[in-house]
Design a protein around this motif. Structure first.
Motif, PDB file in Angstrom:
ATOM      1  N   MET A   1       1.050  -1.566   0.024  1.00  0.00           N
ATOM      2  CA  MET A   1      -0.023   0.305  -0.316  1.00  0.00           C
ATOM      3  C   MET A   1       1.262   1.450  -0.188  1.00  0.00           C
ATOM      4  SD  MET A   1      -3.028  -1.163   2.485  1.00  0.00           S
ATOM      5  CE  MET A   1      -3.686   0.312   2.539  1.00  0.00           C
ATOM      6  N   TYR A   2       1.841   1.319   0.984  1.00  0.00           N
ATOM      7  CA  TYR A   2       2.635   2.545   0.638  1.00  0.00           C
ATOM      8  C   TYR A   2       3.500   2.985  -1.068  1.00  0.00           C
ATOM      9  CZ  TYR A   2       7.003   5.042   2.922  1.00  0.00           C
ATOM     10  OH  TYR A   2       8.186   5.980   1.945  1.00  0.00           O
ATOM     11  N   LEU A   3       3.887   2.057  -1.362  1.00  0.00           N
ATOM     12  CA  LEU A   3       3.903   1.880  -2.717  1.00  0.00           C
ATOM     13  C   LEU A   3       2.920   2.800  -3.372  1.00  0.00           C
ATOM     14  CD1 LEU A   3       4.856  -0.828  -4.295  1.00  0.00           C
ATOM     15  CD2 LEU A   3       6.334   0.737  -3.934  1.00  0.00           C
TER      16      LEU A   3
ATOM     17  N   PHE B   1      -1.740   6.597   9.879  1.00  0.00           N
ATOM     18  CA  PHE B   1      -2.554   5.346  10.548  1.00  0.00           C
ATOM     19  C   PHE B   1      -1.872   4.547  11.513  1.00  0.00           C
ATOM     20  CE2 PHE B   1      -4.432   6.549   6.252  1.00  0.00           C
ATOM     21  CZ  PHE B   1      -5.819   6.959   7.025  1.00  0.00           C
ATOM     22  N   PHE B   2      -1.017   4.338  11.651  1.00  0.00           N
ATOM     23  CA  PHE B   2      -0.124   3.079  12.454  1.00  0.00           C
ATOM     24  C   PHE B   2       0.558   4.117  13.927  1.00  0.00           C
ATOM     25  CE2 PHE B   2      -0.807   1.527   9.331  1.00  0.00           C
ATOM     26  CZ  PHE B   2      -2.497   0.448   9.037  1.00  0.00           C
ATOM     27  N   GLU B   3       0.879   5.148  13.933  1.00  0.00           N
ATOM     28  CA  GLU B   3       0.977   6.147  15.148  1.00  0.00           C
ATOM     29  C   GLU B   3       1.422   4.802  16.511  1.00  0.00           C
ATOM     30  OE1 GLU B   3       3.103   8.233  14.587  1.00  0.00           O
ATOM     31  OE2 GLU B   3       3.111   9.519  12.353  1.00  0.00           O
ATOM     32  N   ASP B   4      -0.050   5.370  16.792  1.00  0.00           N
ATOM     33  CA  ASP B   4       0.493   4.634  18.124  1.00  0.00           C
ATOM     34  C   ASP B   4       0.299   3.547  17.691  1.00  0.00           C
ATOM     35  OD1 ASP B   4      -2.107   4.288  16.914  1.00  0.00           O
ATOM     36  OD2 ASP B   4      -3.354   5.672  17.837  1.00  0.00           O
ATOM     37  N   GLU B   5       0.703   2.089  17.325  1.00  0.00           N
ATOM     38  CA  GLU B   5       1.549   1.457  17.147  1.00  0.00           C
ATOM     39  C   GLU B   5       2.303   0.880  18.659  1.00  0.00           C
ATOM     40  OE1 GLU B   5      -0.566  -1.823  16.453  1.00  0.00           O
ATOM     41  OE2 GLU B   5      -2.485  -0.039  15.082  1.00  0.00           O
ATOM     42  N   LYS B   6       2.818  -0.765  19.119  1.00  0.00           N
ATOM     43  CA  LYS B   6       3.780  -0.391  19.984  1.00  0.00           C
ATOM     44  C   LYS B   6       4.764  -0.105  19.102  1.00  0.00           C
ATOM     45  CE  LYS B   6       0.938  -4.101  22.446  1.00  0.00           C
ATOM     46  NZ  LYS B   6       0.766  -5.251  21.286  1.00  0.00           N
ATOM     47  N   PRO B   7       6.105  -0.036  19.937  1.00  0.00           N
ATOM     48  CA  PRO B   7       7.571   0.640  18.711  1.00  0.00           C
ATOM     49  C   PRO B   7       8.257  -0.054  18.231  1.00  0.00           C
ATOM     50  CG  PRO B   7       7.203   1.719  21.029  1.00  0.00           C
ATOM     51  CD  PRO B   7       5.963   0.779  21.166  1.00  0.00           C
ATOM     52  N   ALA B   8       7.570  -1.578  18.601  1.00  0.00           N
ATOM     53  CA  ALA B   8       8.195  -2.103  17.931  1.00  0.00           C
ATOM     54  C   ALA B   8       7.784  -3.339  16.809  1.00  0.00           C
ATOM     55  CB  ALA B   8       8.197  -3.902  19.269  1.00  0.00           C
ATOM     56  N   LEU B   9       6.255  -3.410  16.951  1.00  0.00           N
ATOM     57  CA  LEU B   9       5.576  -3.081  15.635  1.00  0.00           C
ATOM     58  C   LEU B   9       6.134  -1.666  14.300  1.00  0.00           C
ATOM     59  CD1 LEU B   9       2.021  -4.583  16.018  1.00  0.00           C
ATOM     60  CD2 LEU B   9       3.442  -4.906  14.436  1.00  0.00           C
ATOM     61  N   LEU B  10       5.474  -0.761  14.767  1.00  0.00           N
ATOM     62  CA  LEU B  10       6.135   0.345  14.330  1.00  0.00           C
ATOM     63  C   LEU B  10       7.481   0.249  13.626  1.00  0.00           C
ATOM     64  CD1 LEU B  10       5.379   3.737  15.995  1.00  0.00           C
ATOM     65  CD2 LEU B  10       5.458   3.391  13.593  1.00  0.00           C
ATOM     66  N   SER B  11       8.990  -0.042  14.365  1.00  0.00           N
ATOM     67  CA  SER B  11      10.075  -0.421  13.747  1.00  0.00           C
ATOM     68  C   SER B  11       9.990  -1.040  12.588  1.00  0.00           C
ATOM     69  CB  SER B  11      10.940  -0.685  14.537  1.00  0.00           C
ATOM     70  OG  SER B  11      10.476  -1.947  14.805  1.00  0.00           O
ATOM     71  N   GLN B  12       8.863  -2.267  12.859  1.00  0.00           N
ATOM     72  CA  GLN B  12       9.028  -3.615  12.340  1.00  0.00           C
ATOM     73  C   GLN B  12       7.988  -2.497  10.034  1.00  0.00           C
ATOM     74  OE1 GLN B  12       6.657  -6.572  14.173  1.00  0.00           O
ATOM     75  NE2 GLN B  12       7.771  -7.746  12.740  1.00  0.00           N
ATOM     76  N   ILE B  13       7.031  -1.650  10.804  1.00  0.00           N
ATOM     77  CA  ILE B  13       6.253  -1.294   9.340  1.00  0.00           C
ATOM     78  C   ILE B  13       7.409  -0.127   8.497  1.00  0.00           C
ATOM     79  CG2 ILE B  13       4.812   0.298   8.969  1.00  0.00           C
ATOM     80  CD1 ILE B  13       2.968  -0.322  11.322  1.00  0.00           C
ATOM     81  N   ASP B  14       7.741  -0.129   9.572  1.00  0.00           N
ATOM     82  CA  ASP B  14       9.256   1.688   9.397  1.00  0.00           C
ATOM     83  C   ASP B  14      10.287   0.365   8.534  1.00  0.00           C
ATOM     84  OD1 ASP B  14       7.857   3.520  10.433  1.00  0.00           O
ATOM     85  OD2 ASP B  14       8.864   3.671  11.869  1.00  0.00           O
ATOM     86  N   ALA B  15      10.462  -0.549   9.114  1.00  0.00           N
ATOM     87  CA  ALA B  15      10.954  -1.156   7.644  1.00  0.00           C
ATOM     88  C   ALA B  15      10.342  -1.470   6.942  1.00  0.00           C
ATOM     89  CB  ALA B  15      12.084  -2.455   8.513  1.00  0.00           C
ATOM     90  N   GLU B  16       9.674  -1.542   6.646  1.00  0.00           N
ATOM     91  CA  GLU B  16       9.194  -2.157   5.478  1.00  0.00           C
ATOM     92  C   GLU B  16       9.213  -0.790   4.429  1.00  0.00           C
ATOM     93  OE1 GLU B  16       7.539  -5.150   2.476  1.00  0.00           O
ATOM     94  OE2 GLU B  16       8.540  -5.756   4.179  1.00  0.00           O
ATOM     95  N   PHE B  17       8.728   0.033   5.061  1.00  0.00           N
ATOM     96  CA  PHE B  17       8.095   1.278   4.702  1.00  0.00           C
ATOM     97  C   PHE B  17       9.409   1.173   4.084  1.00  0.00           C
ATOM     98  CE2 PHE B  17       4.439   3.040   7.162  1.00  0.00           C
ATOM     99  CZ  PHE B  17       3.745   2.106   6.200  1.00  0.00           C
ATOM    100  N   GLU B  18      10.722   1.633   4.469  1.00  0.00           N
ATOM    101  CA  GLU B  18      12.400   1.708   3.828  1.00  0.00           C
ATOM    102  C   GLU B  18      12.477   1.126   2.690  1.00  0.00           C
ATOM    103  OE1 GLU B  18      15.236   4.092   5.173  1.00  0.00           O
ATOM    104  OE2 GLU B  18      13.488   3.917   6.102  1.00  0.00           O
TER     105      GLU B  18
END
Length: 2036
Positions: free
Chosen positions: A783-785, A794-811
């Motif tokens: 979806m990020y693409l 939308f995911f700002e309030d997720e747990k930091p660990a999850l967020l970092s995984q999401i960020d890595a995927e976006f990266e």
């Protein structure tokens, strides 16, 4: 005629100036002939006459003048330069020709004027003619009017601007001269011919007779549109067309003369004078409008109504007025007034037009809500108001408010809103009504057409019909998909009836206007670009159908081509093909299905469907499949077939082969048949159920994809995901998400409902099954693409660990582009699909932001909050702003309704307090992000306001720009550029404002695809900026020029120069020409760009607006790169590169042979000259954040003289490969052309800084390689960098230290290292220090490390400006949020510490406790042997050279145990970063050690002998004064002592116990000898800091270390305490301890007293007693102010800290009580102001209420006692000591003191006297009584326990002694006989012991007075410490005590009173079996310690002697001091000799 011959010989131009008129006449005649002869309009001949033409026309001789006029006419017609003479000649014509009696002269004058107009000088001529109208001579006025009329009739109203003429018309009609009035009438008729009725309003006030005459004339004017008959030079092609038409036969309109000739409709509004009304409001208007009586309110409103009748109003701040009118409309109960207020609003809106836009957002919701009124006159007034308001803003801006009202329950409101929308739509064009707006409106209107109320339905139909008409069916149909046929027809019927404001075009015909933004027959906008509407339309907005264009069909929204209106031929089929083709199918009953299926399937197949045998079922499926494959699409009954498949066993089929077939058949049916959503519903559930199946999963996915293709992905995906998450099977869920990820890639993203998915994705992310989570994250990546960064919100309030995984995927996805959709378009026309697809994508990104759940914070913006923000007190204003910040922070995303906030914030932007201005700006920035695109509504009233702020100081300026950019990012630029606001800002002559604004525009304009026409209004101001006095403004204006031109075109810009002065005009035109060459191409529209460039549908929002190569004609492009353009378009720079190569490739062939010469040409003094130029500001200083064009140009010019041409071409090529070539050549020639390199060094370094801004790594690596070689060469040549070279290079090099790539960082560090050889390290230091302020954390870390290396290599002197400042700066980074930076800062300071010892702490100053503890910890860990501060400055160069190892790696090759701080760093930063998080510190340390350990033993401590202690012990010989300076040797010796002491003290804090013990022993030696002790002065704080650091270390580390022998620890404790006691014996030294250090010291000591681990040691109790003694010493001997202050702060901290134990606070309070007891003696030495300040702070932190909540009542009592005692001692004077307290009201201190004072005044004096002694004790006494039982219970508990029995007995003894009447019977009664006797025996034993102790003490030479005070305390005693006896009386002991003190002061001995130990003790005395006293104990410890050391040193010392000296030295009376010193000396001699 003799003299005739004289002038006959003169040249023509001289004749023309001759004084004889004949000569002049002759000259004019010849000039006329000459002028007609010269062919070349640019011939130099013309220039000769430039100055003479004015004289031609103003000749005083009438005959000559006529000829002169003819010649002048010929000149103007033919000369290129004639334009320069316009002003003076026209003025001459007006004043000297028009008054001539000869008609011929006037005629020629008129012709000259018209000729000037023809050569584009219309404005100047018109200006002169208008000036002529003010002339006193009526002849001149008449001639001027006639000229104007003639000009207008020939050139038309486009060229002759009518506004200024109409302005003066009424005045001409009032003239006394009939001729003037008649001429004016003719002019009015001519004007009417051009602008028709727009002329009426300005002339409505002239004489009625004249008006009537005019009316009659006007009627006669022919109705045909007038045409321009004479053309400007620039309009030659029009002229040709016109002439050809004339030839064909007059005015044949069939000639298709394009719109361009249509006369611009002039808006009457433009011709009016604006009226200022705000000042004319009645004085009491605002009171009246709030009045109770409605009549008064009515009066107020009528006054306004009268004022707003003025058709054009002056702009101003109407916010308050609008606010009260809005209030009346919304709240007033009287409907008449509501109508009246609405009328006023309508008047304001039509009078202000665009300028009212900023208030529209506030008013619209109120008016719409008010439509609930039924009264027709109210409704009509409201309609008029809202229609007028609509014209001032855009639909986009008010859409939120309108949509919000659409859901109102009230039918009238719904009806009126729909009608309003319908009327509004009529004013729209397809481009101003984009899909993003249509979508929400259509959705809301569809609800209305299904409403129960008929009037609401009708209104809804009308609105939808209008939308259909405006935007065309193609755009609207998709939203009407679900409307039934009847209603659809009704909508179409309404659409037919609608008449649009814009021409008569229907949506279908819209294709014609694809090419032009101007819609239909809308006339082109006239210069000012305001709304085009006639006056009547504005005043009676009833049927608005007649009104001409209200908004230009100008730039399409969001810069899309007008796709919505139809995409030309190709797009005709439209992208919504699928939706139009969607198949609707009603649900069929099972019987019908069976029939239909039977018709197409073989009978056997149907029978076997539910057979029990799987083989039969399989055979049935095979038949079924064959049948389906053969069927035609038209005859396949899809629903029937799938229902057959779903029949029992259906999807519960157990055999996987049958199931696989089944799923395959579903896919076939979906592909081959007309598959509807109804059929899909039947099967999807089953498919989802099987998607996770190992065997059938892939078939299920295939079937789902086929259905998605048939029924569209958005719908299918929504169904599938919902089904997957409604069941529990995680495999199905994760596979469904995986399918969706792929499907999105195949189908593209258009139409997907992001919101629906996101909620499901959130569920998936929370799933326990990791597979589901992984799939969800992958889906997010896909979806990020398409959506881009907004998705993360939308995911700002997720747990930091999850967020970092999401960020890595976006990266991972970053930089990738979305693939082009391969499915989903196959059935529909591919042609239209492509364009359509793109258009769809465009919205995705924005829509996502729209989907964010937004909170409405309107209700939180209360009136109180707004008034807070406006409060007089800045603190309260700040509070208000803080509240706003937190409201926005909490809400994250907000709705645009923010109430009164904008106005409140706006007023804060002018705040006198700049901090608040900045805070407001950051709030506005927050608002932008929080509100998203909806912030548009606030641009007009708030946004443009911060552009103003750019005026203020620098700090605010930066914040304002950041805010503006944040807003612009959300709103797009259109809102900012619309209207006149921006041009108004530019008009202000403020250089800062101008340069920032222009800079901002230069940055933003290149990225836009289209701009509002209002941008043209900025051009005149842009031109004035080009000539501004301020150089920066001129510069910025030049930068912005190409971007203005890019949007407005060269012609418009050139035309706009007409109004400039002739000199300016030429300059500006030259600049325009230059800009034309640099003009960037407009960013290509994304639809084309992305299909061509990316080949896929990347959403245009997130793709750089790619400027495509085709758009760049090579003529506009130069080969030099333009960084701004490169930014604007990804491909643009490449395109240039391609051209660049072409350009260069040819010459290269020829020049190949020229490459042989030197590459650097030595220009003598070239470098010096360049530096002079830079100093003298002749050239730009090399200083920028990113290199702008002018820097590159400047460097290029400077290089051209000293760099070979071919090399320079490579160096400034657009393509990086050429840079690499250039660098290679430079490396090659480096050795051979040393001198050349040095002579051009400044330029080379500057060019290299430009390379640092390149993104290409290979160039960067190459550049760094070259630099390394270059600096090696320079250091060999012993060259020194000049300041200029350094300052223009080093800062940019340091930027690269922060590069993410390791290799680059390493290289840069190596280069920095080499730099020090050619540039002083101390100067380098400053640059690197600057680098630590960077935002890039890597850069900060590396710079800090580099600083450490500098200090390590060059000592402290490199620190600039002073070591203190530098260290403070470094220490701030210890608290950095980035771990590597923290580490670097710590390591750097450790390095400094290693060089410089403990002075570091002094230099660093105060650090927060956390930072300090980190630092101490790190210093201990480094435990590296300090080397005395290196005095290496002298050999600065060689030192550094030897440090550079061959590969220039960063490891210093120091001595073996030199723990290179680099290593630490690299380890911490590099591969071990993971371990640093997980491995506890202890283990890390070992790694460091091992890595650096080259076989040396760990912690090899230096032998003590190194230090020449004899220096200290030699009595200092002061030389005889022989009247000369003291020998310098003495100072050296002294400083040497100081550094020795520094060193020893630094070892006290060592992590190694032995080192520390030895250091302490040395210090103790020094302290014990009076003559030497002074040497410690100035080092006390330092020593104490080292000590409590050691205490902390023991407490935290050693005590926890299992391996350590605990005896060692006791030894260390004894040494610490011993040396401290020695220190606190010496009052002069003790007083040096500062408050902060004392606080930490007391904290350490009390913590130690409470450390239960110490008690468990054998000698533990003894240690604790010694500490007790030490505490008493500290309390008595330190500076009383400091210690009191320290205790108060400590108490405050301990009460605040939740972790601290109550015991801790209790001990602190006991110390305070002790201090209170000492107050009577010490009161005069105390700085009361400071103490009261501390108490004030304490009471501020702990108000009474809070103190009362404490568990114990001690704190409040302690405080009261302290204050009480102070009051007693000082009396009323105490109140004079509150000077240091700023705000006394913050605590209850003052009030409390007053109360105490009052109380004590009331009592008699004598009593007060006694109270001084007793007051303190009495309070405590009461406390003790209350607690007696608890205390005794506690004591007996102890006696009963095995471990504490002795201690308990001791306490009981103390207790009985203190409270002789205490009753312990009840406690003994319940116990056994044995226990009772045990207790009694124990007490007796203690008593005898105590009696004996006094004697022993006396005999050892310690005065009991000391002994009395050194009361050892066990930590558990709770007994009250202040009470003397239990009674009220004060016992004799107190007086004895005082007597003792007095005796001691007089030097008498107190030893005689040996038999009674004093009772006054701080804490009770526990039993001490067998040991004489705590001090003895301590000293015996010390002596043992020394013995052990001496034995180790093979000394044979009599232990007795040691013992006695040990005891004696601590408390030796002065008499024994000398003996002790001798003793020590002897010992030291022995030590030395044994060592030798």
């Amino acid at each position: 005629m003799g003299d005739d011959s004289e002038w006959m010989k003169l040249p023509i131009d001289q004749k023309c100036e001759h004084k004889l008129w004949k000569a002049r006449l002759n000259g004019y005649e010849e000039a006329l002939k000459l002028f007609q002869k010269i062919d070349d309009e640019k011939s130099p001949e013309w220039s000769k006459y430039l100055g003479l033409i004015k004289k031609f026309v103003t000749d005083s001789n009438a005959v000559a003048q006529l000829k002169g006029l003819e010649a002048a006419l010929a000149y103007v017609e033919n000369a290129h330069v004639a334009g320069k003479t316009t002003g003076e000649v026209a003025s001459g014509v007006v004043n000297k020709v028009f008054n001539q009696p000869k008609a011929r002269a006037k005629e020629l004058g008129l012709d000259i004027c018209l000729m000037y107009i023809e050569i584009e000088k219309g404005e100047a001529v018109q200006e002169e003619l208008l000036k002529g109208l003010d002339n006193k001579n009526p002849k001149i006025i008449v001639a001027c009017i006639e000229t104007l009329r003639k000009a207008l009739s020939e050139f038309g109203s486009k060229i002759i601007s009518l506004k200024p003429i109409i302005k003066v018309l009424p005045k001409l009609f009032e003239s006394r001269e009939k001729a003037v009035r008649d001429e004016a009438k003719l002019l009015a008729v001519e004007i009417y011919r051009w602008i028709r009725d727009a002329l009426r309003p300005p002339l409505q006030n002239i004489n009625s007779v004249q008006l009537k005459e005019l009316e009659e004339e006007w009627v006669k004017v022919s109705s045909a549109a007038p045409k321009q008959t004479r053309f400007l030079r620039s309009q030659q092609e029009l002229k040709a067309k016109f002439e050809q038409q004339q030839a064909v036969g007059g005015d044949a309109d069939g000639g298709g003369d394009d719109e361009e000739e249509a006369v611009p409709q002039v808006d009457a509004y433009e011709l009016l004078e604006a009226v200022e009304i705000l000042s004319k409001l009645p004085k009491d208007f605002y009171e009246k409008i709030e009045a109770k009586k409605w009549q008064e309110r009515k009066e107020a409103l009528e006054a306004v109504e009268l004022l707003v009748k003025n058709p054009k109003l002056e702009s101003g701040d109407y916010a308050d007025l609008v606010k009260v009118l809005k209030k009346v409309v919304g709240k007033d109960t009287n409907v008449m007034l509501v109508a009246l207020a609405a009328k006023c609003l309508a008047g304001l809106a039509s009078g202000l037009r665009k300028k009212f836009g900023q208030y529209a957002g506030h008013v619209v919701p109120t008016i719409l809500e008010k439509f609930k009124e039924k009264k027709p006159q109210v409704v009509q007034a409201l309609q008029e108001a809202i229609d007028a308001i609509f014209l001032t803003t855009t639909l986009q801006n008010i859409s939120e408010d309108v949509l919000a009202v659409m859901d109102n329950k009230n039918p009238t409101i719904k009806q009126q809103t729909s009608l309003f929308i319908a009327r509004s739509f009529r004013h729209c064009t397809p481009s101003t009504l984009p899909k993003s707006l249509l979508k929400p409106f259509c959705a809301a209107l569809l609800k209305h057409i299904n409403d129960s109320a008929p009037e609401v339905r009708d209104a809804g139909f009308e609105a939808l019909g209008t939308a259909l008409k405006v935007a065309g069916e193609k755009a609207v149909n998709p939203f009407l998909a679900d409307v039934d046929k009847l209603k659809l027809d009704r909508i179409k019927e309404c659409a037919e009836k609608v008449e649009l404001v814009y021409g008569k075009k229907t949506g279908g015909a819209a294709e014609k206007k694809e090419g032009k933004p101007v819609t239909g027959k809308t006339p082109a906008l006239s210069g000012t670009g305001g709304d085009k509407e006639t006056k009547d339309a504005a005043t009676k907005p009833g049927p608005l159908k007649k009104a001409p264009a209200v908004k230009s069909g100008g730039p399409p929204k969001k810069g899309k081509p007008a796709v919505a209106a139809g995409m030309g031929g190709a797009g005709a089929k439209g992208k919504k093909g699928p939706e139009t083709k969607e198949i609707f199918e009603s649900e069929l009953s099972i019987e019908v299905c069976e029939e239909k299926a039977a018709a197409v399937l073989p009978a056997s197949c149907i029978q076997q469907l539910d057979s029990g045998n799987w083989k039969e079922r399989l055979a049935c499926m095979e038949e079924f499949q064959k049948a389906v494959e053969l069927m035609e699409r038209s005859e396949m009954p899809c629903q029937a077939l799938v229902r057959m498949l779903a029949k029992k066993p259906g999807w519960k089929e157990t055999n996987f082969q049958v199931m696989q077939m089944k799923l395959h058949i579903v896919a076939l049916i979906a592909q081959k048949g007309n598959f509807s959503k109804t059929s899909a519903q039947v099967v999807l559930d089953g498919l989802v159920d099987k998607v996770g199946d190992v065997k059938c999963g892939s078939n299920a996915k295939e079937a789902m994809t086929a259905i998605a293709e048939a029924c569209q992905l958005p719908w299918t995906a929504e169904q599938v995901v919902a089904m997957a998450f409604s069941q529990k099977n995680p495999k199905n869920q994760s596979e469904t998400l995986n399918w969706l990820s792929n499907a999105i890639k195949e189908f593209g993203f258009s139409g997907l409902n992001v919101k629906a998915f996101i909620s499901n994705v959130k569920t998936a992310l929370a799933a326990t099954n990791p597979a589901v989570r992984t799939s969800a994250i992958t889906l997010l990546g896909v979806m990020y693409l398409y959506v881009g960064p907004p998705l993360r919100m939308f995911f700002e309030d997720e747990k930091p660990a999850l967020l970092s995984q999401i960020d890595a995927e976006f990266e991972k996805m970053q930089g990738q582009t979305a693939p082009a959709p391969t499915r989903g378009i196959s059935r529909h026309s591919a042609g239209g699909g492509d364009d359509g697809e793109e258009e769809e994508q465009e919205d995705v990104g924005n829509d996502v932001v729209d989907l964010l759940p937004r909170t409405d914070i309107g209700d939180k913006i209360t009136a109180e909050l707004v008034s807070k923000i406006g409060d007089k007190n800045w603190k309260i204003r700040k509070e208000g702003l803080d509240e706003v910040t937190s409201i926005i922070n909490d809400a994250k995303f907000i709705q645009p309704n923010i109430g009164e906030l904008p106005a409140a914030l706006k007023s804060r932007l002018n705040d006198s307090n700049k901090i608040l201005v900045q805070q407001t700006l950051s709030i506005l920035q927050q608002l932008a992000t929080a509100m998203g695109p909806n912030i548009k509504q606030h641009v007009k009233n708030l946004g443009l306001f911060f552009l103003n702020l750019v005026l203020l100081q620098n700090n605010v300026r930066a914040a304002a720009l950041a805010t503006v950019n944040a807003w612009a990012e959300q709103t797009g630029m259109k809102e900012w550029l619309e209207g006149e606001d921006l041009s108004e800002e530019l008009k202000k002559e403020n250089p800062f404002l101008r340069q920032e604004l222009l800079g901002w525009l230069a940055e933003k304009l290149p990225t836009l695809r289209s701009v509002p026409s209002d941008l043209l209004l900025c051009v005149p101001h842009l031109y004035s900026c080009l000539e501004d006095r301020n150089g920066d403004v001129r510069k910025k204006a030049q930068d912005a020029l190409p971007f203005f031109m890019m949007h407005l075109g060269f012609e418009k810009m050139a035309k706009a120069t007409g109004k400039l002065k002739p000199t300016s005009k030429d300059q500006v035109l030259a600049m325009l020409e230059k800009a034309k060459a640099n003009m960037p191409a407009k960013p290509a529209p994304p639809a084309k760009a992305s299909s061509r460039v990316v080949g896929g549908a990347a959403p245009a929002k997130f793709q750089p607006a790619s400027a495509v190569a085709e758009d760049m004609g090579s003529n506009t492009m130069e080969s030099k790169p333009d960084p701004k353009k490169a930014k604007a378009g990804g491909t643009s720079s490449k395109a240039k590169g391609v051209q660049g190569k072409k350009v260069l490739s040819k010459p290269n062939l020829k020049e190949d042979d020229d490459k042989s010469g030197p590459i650097f040409i030595i220009v003598p003094n070239g470098k010096e000259q360049r530096m002079k130029d830079e100093k003298g500001l002749k050239v730009l200083k090399w200083n920028f954040t990113t290199p702008r064009d002018e820097y590159i140009e400047q460097l290029k010019t400077q290089m051209s003289s000293c760099v070979a041409k071919w090399l320079q071409d490579e160096m400034f090529h657009a393509d990086f490969q050429h840079h690499n070539k250039a660098l290679a050549v430079m490396i090659e020639h480096l050795e051979s052309e040393k001198d050349g390199v040095i002579s051009c060094l400044d330029l080379i370094l500057k060019w290299l800084t430009l390379r640092f801004f390149d993104t290409n790594t290979s160039v960067l690596m190459k550049a760094l390689e070259y630099l390394k070689l270059l600096f090696n060469l320079l250091s060999q040549e012993e060259y020194h960098l000049t300041e200029n070279e350094a300052s223009s290079f080093i800062p940019y090099l340091i930027l690269k230290v922060g590069e993410p790539k390791d290799v680059i960082r390493k290289d840069v560090r190596a280069i920095l290292n080499r730099m020090c050889l050619i540039y002083p390290a101390s100067k380098m230091f400053t640059f690197i220090m600057e680098g630590t302020k960077s935002k890039n954390s890597k850069q900060r870390a590396e710079c800090l490390e580099e600083l450490g290396c500098l200090v390590e290599s060059y000592g402290m002197n490199v620190c600039q400006p002073t070591p203190g400042k530098a260290l403070k700066e470094m220490a701030t980074h210890i608290g950095d949020r980035d771990n590597t930076v923290r580490n670097a800062a710590l390591n750097t300071i450790v390095t400094v510490y290693n060089v410089h010892g403990d002075q570091v702490f002094k230099l660093i100053g105060n650090l927060s406790e956390k930072d300090m503890s980190m630092l101490e910890e790190r210093i201990k860990r480094s435990a590296k042997r300090p080397s005395a501060a290196p005095v290496r400055q002298a050999e600065e160069k060689p030192q550094r050279t030897q440090n550079i190892s061959a590969n220039a790696s960063m490891l210093r090759k120091g001595p073996a145990e030199d723990m290179s701080s680099k290593l630490n760093q690299n380890r911490n930063m590099g591969s071990h970063s993971e371990t640093t998080h997980t491995v506890p510190r202890e283990f890390q340390l070992d790694l460091d050690e091992i890595e650096n350990d080259n076989g040396t033993v760990r912690c090899e401590m230096p032998a003590l002998v190194q230090h020449k202690l004899d220096d200290i012990f030699e009595p200092v010989l002061i030389p005889e004064p022989k009247i000369r300076a003291v020998s310098p040797h003495f100072d050296d010796m002294h400083s040497n002592t100081a550094s020795t002491i520094n060193f020893v003290i630094s070892q006290v804090a060592s992590g190694d116990i032995n080192t520390s013990i030895q250091a302490l022993a040395q210090i103790d030696e020094v302290l014990r000898q009076e003559d030497k002790a002074e040497a410690m002065s100035g080092h006390i704080d330092q020593f104490l800091i080292a000590t409590f650091m050691q205490l902390r270390l023991i407490y935290n580390t050693h005590m926890a270390d299992e391996k350590l022998d605990k005896d060692e620890i006791v030894k260390l404790y004894s040494c610490i305490i011993g040396s401290m006691i020695s220190l606190f014996q010496i009052e002069s030294l003790a007083r040096e301890a500062s408050t902060g250090v004392l606080k930490d010291l007391m904290h350490g000591l009390i913590t130690l007293m409470l450390d239960s681990r110490v008690e468990d040691l054998e000698e533990g109790e003894q240690v604790i007693r010694s500490v007790n003694l030490l505490v008493v010493k500290v309390l008595e001997k330190s500076d009383q102010t400091n210690i009191l202050s320290a205790l108060l702060v400590l108490l405050q901290d301990s009460l605040l800290a939740t972790a601290s134990s109550p015991k801790f606070s209790e001990l602190v309070m006991k110390c305070l009580w002790r201090m209170v007891r000492l107050l009577p003696e010490t009161i005069n030495s105390i700085n009361l102001d400071r103490i009261l300040l501390d108490i004030h702070i304490f009471m501020k932190v702990f108000p009474k209420e809070k103190l009362k909540q404490c568990k114990s009542e001690f704190p409040i009592r302690t405080l009261k006692t302290l204050l009480h005692t102070l009051c007693k001692l000082k009396g009323p004077k105490i109140l004079d000591h509150l000077t240091m307290i700023d705000n006394k009201n913050e605590s209850e201190l003052e009030a409390h003191l007053c109360r105490v004072m009052k109380h004590s005044m009331d009592q008699t004096g004598s009593k007060a006297d006694k109270d001084t002694e007793k007051g303190a004790s009495r309070i405590e006494e009461k406390a003790s009584k209350a607690k007696v039982n608890d205390i005794l219970a506690e004591i007996f508990k102890k006696i009963g326990s095995k471990e504490n029995t002795k201690e308990g007995l001791a306490e009981l003894y103390e207790y009985k002694k203190k409270y002789s009447d205490a009753d312990i019977e009840p406690f003994l009664k319940n116990s056994s006989q044995f226990f009772q006797s045990y207790v009694e025996r124990g007490l007796r034993l203690i008593e005898t012991e105590r009696e004996g102790k006094g004697r022993i003490a006396a005999s050892t030479g310690i005065s009991p007075q000391m002994e009395g005070t050194c009361v050892p305390a066990s930590t558990h005693t709770v007994s009250s410490s202040i009470g003397n006896t239990n009674g009220e009386e004060v016992g004799p002991s107190v007086y004895l005590e005082r007597l003792k003190i007095l005796r001691q002061r007089c030097g008498l001995d107190n030893a005689k009173q040996e038999d009674r130990p004093p009772l006054t003790s701080l804490l009770s005395k526990p039993a001490v079996p067998t040991v004489a006293s705590s001090t003895d104990m301590l000293h015996s410890k010390l002596s043992q310690l020394r013995e052990s050391r001496e034995q180790y040193q093979h000394l044979d010392l009599d232990s007795n002697q040691t013992h006695s000296s040990g005891i004696g030295t601590t408390l030796a009376s002065p008499s024994s001091a000398a003996a002790n010193i001798d003793d020590l000396k002897k010992r030291l001699e022995r030590i030395k000799s044994s060592r030798k």
